[in-house]
Write a protein that holds these residues in place. Structure first.
Motif, PDB file in Angstrom:
ATOM      1  N   TRP A   1       0.841  -1.196   0.000  1.00 23.63           N
ATOM      2  CA  TRP A   1       0.000   0.000   0.000  1.00 23.63           C
ATOM      3  C   TRP A   1       0.877   1.247   0.000  1.00 23.63           C
ATOM      4  O   TRP A   1       1.929   1.274   0.636  1.00 23.63           O
ATOM      5  CB  TRP A   1      -0.904   0.030   1.231  1.00 23.63           C
ATOM      6  N   ILE A   2       0.427   2.282  -0.703  1.00 21.39           N
ATOM      7  CA  ILE A   2       1.073   3.592  -0.693  1.00 21.39           C
ATOM      8  C   ILE A   2      -0.006   4.652  -0.514  1.00 21.39           C
ATOM      9  O   ILE A   2      -1.054   4.596  -1.167  1.00 21.39           O
ATOM     10  CB  ILE A   2       1.840   3.858  -2.005  1.00 21.39           C
ATOM     11  N   VAL A   3       0.246   5.629   0.367  1.00 25.40           N
ATOM     12  CA  VAL A   3      -0.659   6.766   0.509  1.00 25.40           C
ATOM     13  C   VAL A   3       0.128   8.049   0.294  1.00 25.40           C
ATOM     14  O   VAL A   3       1.345   8.100   0.529  1.00 25.40           O
ATOM     15  CB  VAL A   3      -1.346   6.809   1.897  1.00 25.40           C
ATOM     16  N   GLY A   4      -0.575   9.084  -0.148  1.00 24.93           N
ATOM     17  CA  GLY A   4       0.084  10.348  -0.410  1.00 24.93           C
ATOM     18  C   GLY A   4      -0.859  11.527  -0.338  1.00 24.93           C
ATOM     19  O   GLY A   4      -2.032  11.400   0.001  1.00 24.93           O
ATOM     20  N   LYS A   5      -0.316  12.691  -0.666  1.00 28.42           N
ATOM     21  CA  LYS A   5      -1.036  13.960  -0.624  1.00 28.42           C
ATOM     22  C   LYS A   5      -0.771  14.711  -1.918  1.00 28.42           C
ATOM     23  O   LYS A   5       0.391  14.805  -2.338  1.00 28.42           O
ATOM     24  CB  LYS A   5      -0.554  14.777   0.574  1.00 28.42           C
ATOM     25  N   PRO A   6      -1.843  15.274  -2.558  1.00 29.10           N
ATOM     26  CA  PRO A   6      -3.267  15.146  -2.270  1.00 29.10           C
ATOM     27  C   PRO A   6      -3.698  13.681  -2.197  1.00 29.10           C
ATOM     28  O   PRO A   6      -2.981  12.812  -2.668  1.00 29.10           O
ATOM     29  CB  PRO A   6      -3.934  15.858  -3.440  1.00 29.10           C
ATOM     30  N   ALA A   7      -4.862  13.482  -1.605  1.00 32.28           N
ATOM     31  CA  ALA A   7      -5.289  12.136  -1.235  1.00 32.28           C
ATOM     32  C   ALA A   7      -5.172  11.150  -2.388  1.00 32.28           C
ATOM     33  O   ALA A   7      -5.818  11.290  -3.427  1.00 32.28           O
ATOM     34  CB  ALA A   7      -6.726  12.177  -0.731  1.00 32.28           C
ATOM     35  N   ILE A   8      -4.311  10.160  -2.201  1.00 34.62           N
ATOM     36  CA  ILE A   8      -4.132   9.110  -3.194  1.00 34.62           C
ATOM     37  C   ILE A   8      -3.781   7.824  -2.462  1.00 34.62           C
ATOM     38  O   ILE A   8      -3.025   7.830  -1.495  1.00 34.62           O
ATOM     39  CB  ILE A   8      -3.033   9.484  -4.219  1.00 34.62           C
ATOM     40  N   LEU A   9      -4.364   6.707  -2.919  1.00 38.07           N
ATOM     41  CA  LEU A   9      -4.129   5.383  -2.340  1.00 38.07           C
ATOM     42  C   LEU A   9      -3.811   4.415  -3.465  1.00 38.07           C
ATOM     43  O   LEU A   9      -4.577   4.277  -4.421  1.00 38.07           O
ATOM     44  CB  LEU A   9      -5.361   4.909  -1.563  1.00 38.07           C
ATOM     45  N   LEU A  10      -2.655   3.754  -3.361  1.00 39.35           N
ATOM     46  CA  LEU A  10      -2.227   2.776  -4.355  1.00 39.35           C
ATOM     47  C   LEU A  10      -2.115   1.406  -3.695  1.00 39.35           C
ATOM     48  O   LEU A  10      -1.707   1.298  -2.540  1.00 39.35           O
ATOM     49  CB  LEU A  10      -0.877   3.174  -4.959  1.00 39.35           C
ATOM     50  N   TYR A  11      -2.441   0.362  -4.446  1.00 43.19           N
ATOM     51  CA  TYR A  11      -2.443  -1.003  -3.921  1.00 43.19           C
ATOM     52  C   TYR A  11      -1.799  -1.943  -4.937  1.00 43.19           C
ATOM     53  O   TYR A  11      -2.009  -1.810  -6.152  1.00 43.19           O
ATOM     54  CB  TYR A  11      -3.872  -1.459  -3.623  1.00 43.19           C
TER      55      TYR A  11
END
Length: 403
Positions: free
Chosen positions: A158-168
């Motif tokens: 999982w990766i999260v970031g800003k602006p709101a982004i979610l990768l799987y």
């Protein structure tokens, strides 16, 4: 804020409307000047022992025969040896700030490194060399993403970031899928932890904690309200600076058993949360200076860093407000992070290349002077296991543990 909403996403193809990016928060610590190497000029024959640093600095002035050179250890082309650490040079712009690193548990040579300016780097040789990775679903938009956190469990990542982004990913990072998020998400995602098959735990800078068990399509709130709502509702809690709190987390760290410790953005108090608790629990600081960062020791206790320099260790294990200071030789620069390799050995990093080591659980620390020449702030120490560790810094600085 009202009760924390549960986030439900049923249509994976419909993406949220991203918010405009904001300038990332940074902590400024003055950099030290680069130490210039001393050049020696001599017509005499070269010394019999020449280390890597001496070889680099004396090559221009010493005349060595090819036979002599063949007997000397050659300097690494892409790295600089620093005691038990080596510097790894990265194919990125010097202004990139590195933020997190993680490796695939089934293949400890395969890992990923995150940073600002939409930076994702991949290694398949244990961190010796890195190559840029691109995520098509993130590049389709005109946003310069700041990737904050990465975590693997098995081949799932999982990766999260800003602006709101979610990768799987389900194939150890060979491909990444973007998971849409609800626009109701309170705050910016700053941390994610892979917890099991299709399961993860996500934290925002406003204290929201969400968990998923179906690869991110639905998220359940683990706390009932944000930290702001908790503190403003309990104004009689006796926490200094907590009344009418409208800030965010400055740092947040998770223990292996799922407990969290977070520092308020102003550093005037800290908060803790344990699984099953409905709200974050605020704590007064017992130190006059404001808190820079906090985290968990390998034995289950807490460490605490204050602004302007200063390291404190909690008495005993578990959550407490009782700390005692440990003397450190930080040369007047602030310490920004601590990482434990074992219960006895830990490393601390800070401004202007400060690098410290303890081998007795933190009772005493020795400065690694070989890192003094690095004119960068070292702000994150990550030990993947007892043999693999990294120190992250600004200006694209990455150190790899050799011990």
């Amino acid at each position: 804020m009202a009760a924390m909403p549960n986030l439900q996403v049923t249509d994976c193809s419909s993406l949220f409307a991203p918010r405009l990016p904001s300038r990332p928060h940074s902590r400024f610590i003055p950099k030290a000047s680069l130490q210039q190497p001393h050049h020696h000029s001599s017509s005499a024959s070269p010394p019999s022992l020449v280390n890597r640093r001496q070889l680099i600095s004396q090559t221009a002035s010493l005349s060595l025969s090819l036979a002599t050179l063949s007997t000397l250890p050659l300097p690494a082309k892409s790295e600089e040896v620093l005691s038990e650490w080596e510097r790894v040079y990265l194919p990125i712009d010097p202004g990139v700030v590195l933020l997190d690193i993680s490796f695939v548990p089934d293949d400890m040579n395969h890992g990923f490194l995150l940073g600002t300016r939409q930076t994702i780097l991949e290694t398949k040789d244990g961190g010796n060399t890195w190559v840029p990775r691109s995520i098509p679903s993130a590049e389709d938009e005109d946003f310069n993403y700041r990737f904050n956190s990465i975590s693997f469990k098995g081949k799932e990542g999982w990766i999260v970031g800003k602006p709101a982004i979610l990768l799987y990913t389900s194939d150890a990072g060979e491909s990444w899928e973007r998971i849409p998020l609800s626009a109701q998400l309170p705050g910016d995602m700053v941390y994610i932890k892979a917890t099991g098959e299709k399961s993860a735990e996500m934290v925002t800078d406003q204290g929201a904690i969400y968990v998923t068990s179906n690869r991110g399509y639905n998220w359940r709130a683990a706390v009932q309200e944000t930290v702001s709502a908790t503190l403003n509702r309990t104004v009689s809690s006796g926490i200094s600076g907590a009344s009418y709190y409208t800030g965010t987390f400055n740092t947040v760290n998770r223990s292996p058993d799922g407990r969290y410790v977070a520092v308020s953005s102003r550093g005037n108090f800290y908060l803790t949360w344990e699984p099953g608790q409905p709200f974050w629990q605020p704590h007064n600081r017992s130190i006059a200076r404001r808190i820079q960062n906090m985290g968990w020791r390998a034995d289950g206790g807490l460490w605490l860093l204050v602004r302007g320099g200063g390291l404190f260790l909690s008495k005993g294990t578990g959550i407490t407000e009782d700390f005692e200071e440990v003397p450190v030789q930080s040369r007047g620069f602030g310490i920004l992070d601590v990482g434990y390799r074992s219960e006895d050995e830990a490393w601390a990093a800070g401004g202007s290349g400060v690098l410290l080591r303890t081998t007795n659980g933190g009772k005493s620390w020795i400065r690694d002077k070989a890192a003094d020449s690095i004119a960068a702030n070292l702000y994150s120490v990550k030990f993947i296991n007892d043999k693999k560790g990294f120190v992250l810094g600004n200006d694209g600085v990455l150190l790899r543990y050799l011990g």
